[in-house]
Design an enzyme around this catalytic site. Structure first.
Site: not given
Length: 268
Positions: A44, A250
């Site tokens: 990711s 993230h």
């Protein structure tokens, strides 16, 4: 490519020149095509989870047009660009589902992988929701995995990349430190934050070592993210987002363009 003008009055010279040109053309045709395609592999952090602007056809892989591989390709116009990085990917997923585009025509490969194998998501959940001792214990388990098992899994992926793309320059992209220390940070103690950062350093060390063993370049993003960690004044990482938990921890779009892209530019 040079262009030759043939000037001659004698048929023998014309024929000789024609034969020479035919030989040159044959030699040129035999030369292999330049390896200048780009393939972006990984998890990711490469697909761009957290950056938004997801490509609809990528589905649950959540590949973003604001992810550093997409930004690099847009700026450098490789002959081909294959974006196979996928949210949640582990080393086995790369081997089974991401290597298809690699070939002798691949000139650049980038990859971030290893965090999911080491149990990053579970570790962060434990540290956010549970006690300090539980957090430290879970980190110790992750670090033991990184030392004992992850190197072999990385070697398997890196060897497969070399086999399928023998002409490629390969950049292994690391992970940032997540927290700024010495500041007030709601929800996590200084001890937890310090341990999480050390775990990131631990993982990056192993990634760099295995990359070097395969002749790959390690792209270290910790420097570019300095001053932009969580609990800083201008974080480039998402904190816990209970409405969209998958984006937690993230990089934001700014983290991709300001933290990751410069490292890929420098390493590629």
């Amino acid at each position: 490519m040079r262009r030759f003008r043939l000037v001659g009055f004698l048929s023998s010279l014309v024929l000789a020149a024609g034969a020479a040109l035919t030989g040159a053309a044959t030699a040129q045709a035999a030369q292999p095509a330049a390896a200048d395609g780009y393939v972006a592999l990984g998890d990711s952090y490469s697909s761009g989870v957290g950056a938004g602007s997801y490509i609809s056809s990528s589905g649950d892989c959540k590949r973003s047009t604001k992810a550093h591989p997409y930004l690099w390709a847009a700026a450098h116009s490789p002959s081909t660009f294959d974006f196979t990085a996928c949210s949640g990917a582990r080393t086995g997923d790369v081997l089974s589902g991401q290597l298809g585009p690699l070939s002798s025509g691949t000139g650049l490969v980038s990859i971030s992988i290893g965090g999911n194998d080491a149990g990053f998501a579970d570790t962060m959940t434990t540290c956010v929701l549970q006690s300090e001792s539980s957090c430290l214990s879970r980190i110790a388990t992750a670090e033991a995995y990184v030392d004992s098992t992850l190197p072999g899994k990385l070697d398997g992926v890196y060897s497969a990349i070399s086999d399928k793309a023998p002409n490629a320059h390969v950049v292994v992209i690391g992970y940032p430190r997540f927290y700024k220390l010495g500041t007030t940070c709601i929800g996590l103690s200084e001890t937890k934050r310090t341990a999480i950062n050390k775990a990131s350093d631990h993982l990056n060390t192993v990634l760099a070592q295995r990359a070097a063993a395969h002749g790959f370049t390690f792209g270290d993003v910790r420097t570019t993210f300095t001053g932009h960690e969580l609990c800083s004044g201008s974080p480039w990482l998402h904190s816990v987002n209970w409405l969209n938990i998958g984006e937690s921890y993230h990089p934001t779009a700014a983290g991709q363009s300001g933290g990751y892209l410069p490292v890929l530019n420098g390493a590629a």
